[in-house]
Design an enzyme around this catalytic site. Sequence first.
Site, PDB file in Angstrom:
ATOM      1  N   HIS A  40      11.017  -6.925 -20.228  1.00  0.00           N
ATOM      2  CA  HIS A  40      10.908  -7.011 -21.688  1.00  0.00           C
ATOM      3  C   HIS A  40      10.480  -5.694 -22.332  1.00  0.00           C
ATOM      4  O   HIS A  40      10.101  -5.670 -23.491  1.00  0.00           O
ATOM      5  CB  HIS A  40       9.908  -8.102 -22.097  1.00  0.00           C
ATOM      6  CG  HIS A  40      10.343  -9.473 -21.696  1.00  0.00           C
ATOM      7  ND1 HIS A  40       9.545 -10.573 -21.853  1.00  0.00           N
ATOM      8  CD2 HIS A  40      11.486  -9.916 -21.134  1.00  0.00           C
ATOM      9  CE1 HIS A  40      10.177 -11.637 -21.392  1.00  0.00           C
ATOM     10  NE2 HIS A  40      11.360 -11.257 -20.948  1.00  0.00           N
ATOM     11  N   ILE A  99       8.659  -2.904 -27.105  1.00  0.00           N
ATOM     12  CA  ILE A  99       8.234  -4.085 -26.359  1.00  0.00           C
ATOM     13  C   ILE A  99       8.778  -5.329 -27.032  1.00  0.00           C
ATOM     14  O   ILE A  99       8.614  -5.509 -28.238  1.00  0.00           O
ATOM     15  CB  ILE A  99       6.692  -4.180 -26.322  1.00  0.00           C
ATOM     16  CG1 ILE A  99       6.082  -2.873 -25.807  1.00  0.00           C
ATOM     17  CG2 ILE A  99       6.235  -5.359 -25.479  1.00  0.00           C
ATOM     18  CD1 ILE A  99       4.588  -2.755 -26.074  1.00  0.00           C
ATOM     19  N   CYS A 100       9.432  -6.178 -26.248  1.00  0.00           N
ATOM     20  CA  CYS A 100       9.930  -7.439 -26.802  1.00  0.00           C
ATOM     21  C   CYS A 100       8.867  -8.508 -26.584  1.00  0.00           C
ATOM     22  O   CYS A 100       8.757  -9.074 -25.501  1.00  0.00           O
ATOM     23  CB  CYS A 100      11.233  -7.824 -26.104  1.00  0.00           C
ATOM     24  SG  CYS A 100      11.907  -9.389 -26.667  1.00  0.00           S
ATOM     25  N   LEU A 101       8.054  -8.713 -27.609  1.00  0.00           N
ATOM     26  CA  LEU A 101       6.949  -9.673 -27.506  1.00  0.00           C
ATOM     27  C   LEU A 101       6.784 -10.304 -28.883  1.00  0.00           C
ATOM     28  O   LEU A 101       6.524  -9.604 -29.861  1.00  0.00           O
ATOM     29  CB  LEU A 101       5.673  -8.934 -27.071  1.00  0.00           C
ATOM     30  CG  LEU A 101       4.407  -9.769 -26.904  1.00  0.00           C
ATOM     31  CD1 LEU A 101       4.573 -10.785 -25.785  1.00  0.00           C
ATOM     32  CD2 LEU A 101       3.207  -8.872 -26.601  1.00  0.00           C
TER      33      LEU A 101
END
Lengths: 268, 161
Positions: free
Chosen positions: B91, B98-100
Site C-alpha cells: 500500500h 501511502i494508501c490509508l
Amino acid sequence: MEKQAQMRKEVGNACFRKDKLGAAIDSYTEAIALQPNVAVYWTNRALCFRKKKEWTRVEEDCKRALQLDRNSHKAHYMLGLALLEKEDYTGAISELGKAWDIMRSIAPHGEKADELWRVLAKAKFMEWELTSSEHHWRLQNLKEVCENAFREYSFLHEESGDSAPNYLSGQLQLLNEVFDKASRADLPTDVPDYLCCKITFDIFTDPVLTPSGITYERSALLEHLKTVGNVDPITRQPLKESQLIPNLAIKGAVQEFLKEHGWAYNMA
Amino acid sequence: MTSSSVPSRKVLSKIASNRLQKEVMEWQTNPPAGFKYKVNDSLQRWIIEVTGAPGTLYTGETYQLQVDFPEHYPMEAPQVIFIPPAPLHPHIYSNGHICLDILYDSWSPAMTVSSVCISILSMLSSSPAKERPADNDRYVRNCRNGRSPKETRWWFHDDKV
C-alpha cells in the site's frame, strides 16, 4: 437637531473607515455636542480613541455611554480593555464579563462571543499571574520565618540531648511538605483530559454532548459537521446539529477547575 | 516527487497552531513507541523517524515520514508521506504516497499525529510481503507534476493489510 447629529455621526463613520481618526473624533464630538444623550456617539468616539491607544479617553467615553445605556456591550468591552491597560484586572474582568453576558444573550454561539471569552480569559489569566506570584512570594517569606524560628528554638534548647538535630531536620522536612502542598494549586500542570475537547485539545468553554455520549467544544464540532461531514468525529455515528445537548455538568466542572487553577485560563 | 512538493503553504489557523502545540507537548511526554520526532523549528511540517517493529518484515529498518499540516487542521487531514526511499509495502508507492483511508476519506479531527503514526506502523507490521502496489508505475508517473496524495482519488485496496 437630531438629524444634524445623525449626519455628523455618518461623517464620523466615513472618516473612521478611511482611518482618518482625528477627523472622525471631531465629527463624533460635534454629534455629542448636539445630542449628548445618545450612547452610540460616545462609543463610536471611544472606538477612535481605542485605535489611537488613548486609554483614559476610552475610559471616559465608555463610562458616559454606560450611564446612557447600561446594556451597551461595546462600551463594557472597550472599558474593559482600557482597565486592562491600567492593570486594573478586577475592574477589567467585571466589565468584560458584562460584555460577554450581553453578547451571549444576543448571539450565544457567535464568533463575537467567542472572541470576548478569549479576552476575558486573558484578563483572568493576567490577574492570576499577579495574585499567584504575590501569593507565592508571601508563602516563601513565611516559610523562611518558620524555618528560622525552628532553628533558633532548637539552638536555644540544644542541651536537651543528641536527638535534637534529628528532631530539627524532621520538623523542617514536614514544614517543607506543608508549604509544597500549599503552593501546588498554583503550579501549572495539565488540564485533565475530561475537561478538554477531543478536537481542540483545549479546556471547554461551551461543551456539547452527542448521542454517542462524547463531549466536544461546540464551535469546533459545528465546524467539523460543516466541513468534514455529519458524523460524530470519534464514533462516526450519524450526527446532526439538532441532536447536540449542552453538557452543563462538564461546564460546571470547568468553572470549578478554573476557580482553583487560574493558570488554565492561559489557552486563548 | 521530492519532499518539498506541498500543495499549499498557507499559514496555520489559530486553532491549528494551538492544537499542534498541544500535540507537540503530548508527544514529548508520551511519544508513540517506534517513532522519533525530529525537532525542527516548523510547527507546520514534522519529520518523524519510524523504526520497523520487532518480529515483522521491517524489523530494525528506519524510514522517515513527512507530515504537513493544512491551514485548517484538524478539520482537514494532514498530508503524510514517506520521504523516499519508502518501505516496500503493497500500500505504499515508491514516491512515498501511502494508501490509508484515515489519511483521506476517513480522517477525523479527533485523530492525532500520534494515532496516525500508530496506524501506519500497524499497517507496516501486518504486511505479508515486501512488494509495491500493482499499479505503482502508473500511479507514480501520474504524480510526476508534484501532485499531493490528498488530490488522488483513492481506491482503498482492502483493510486486511
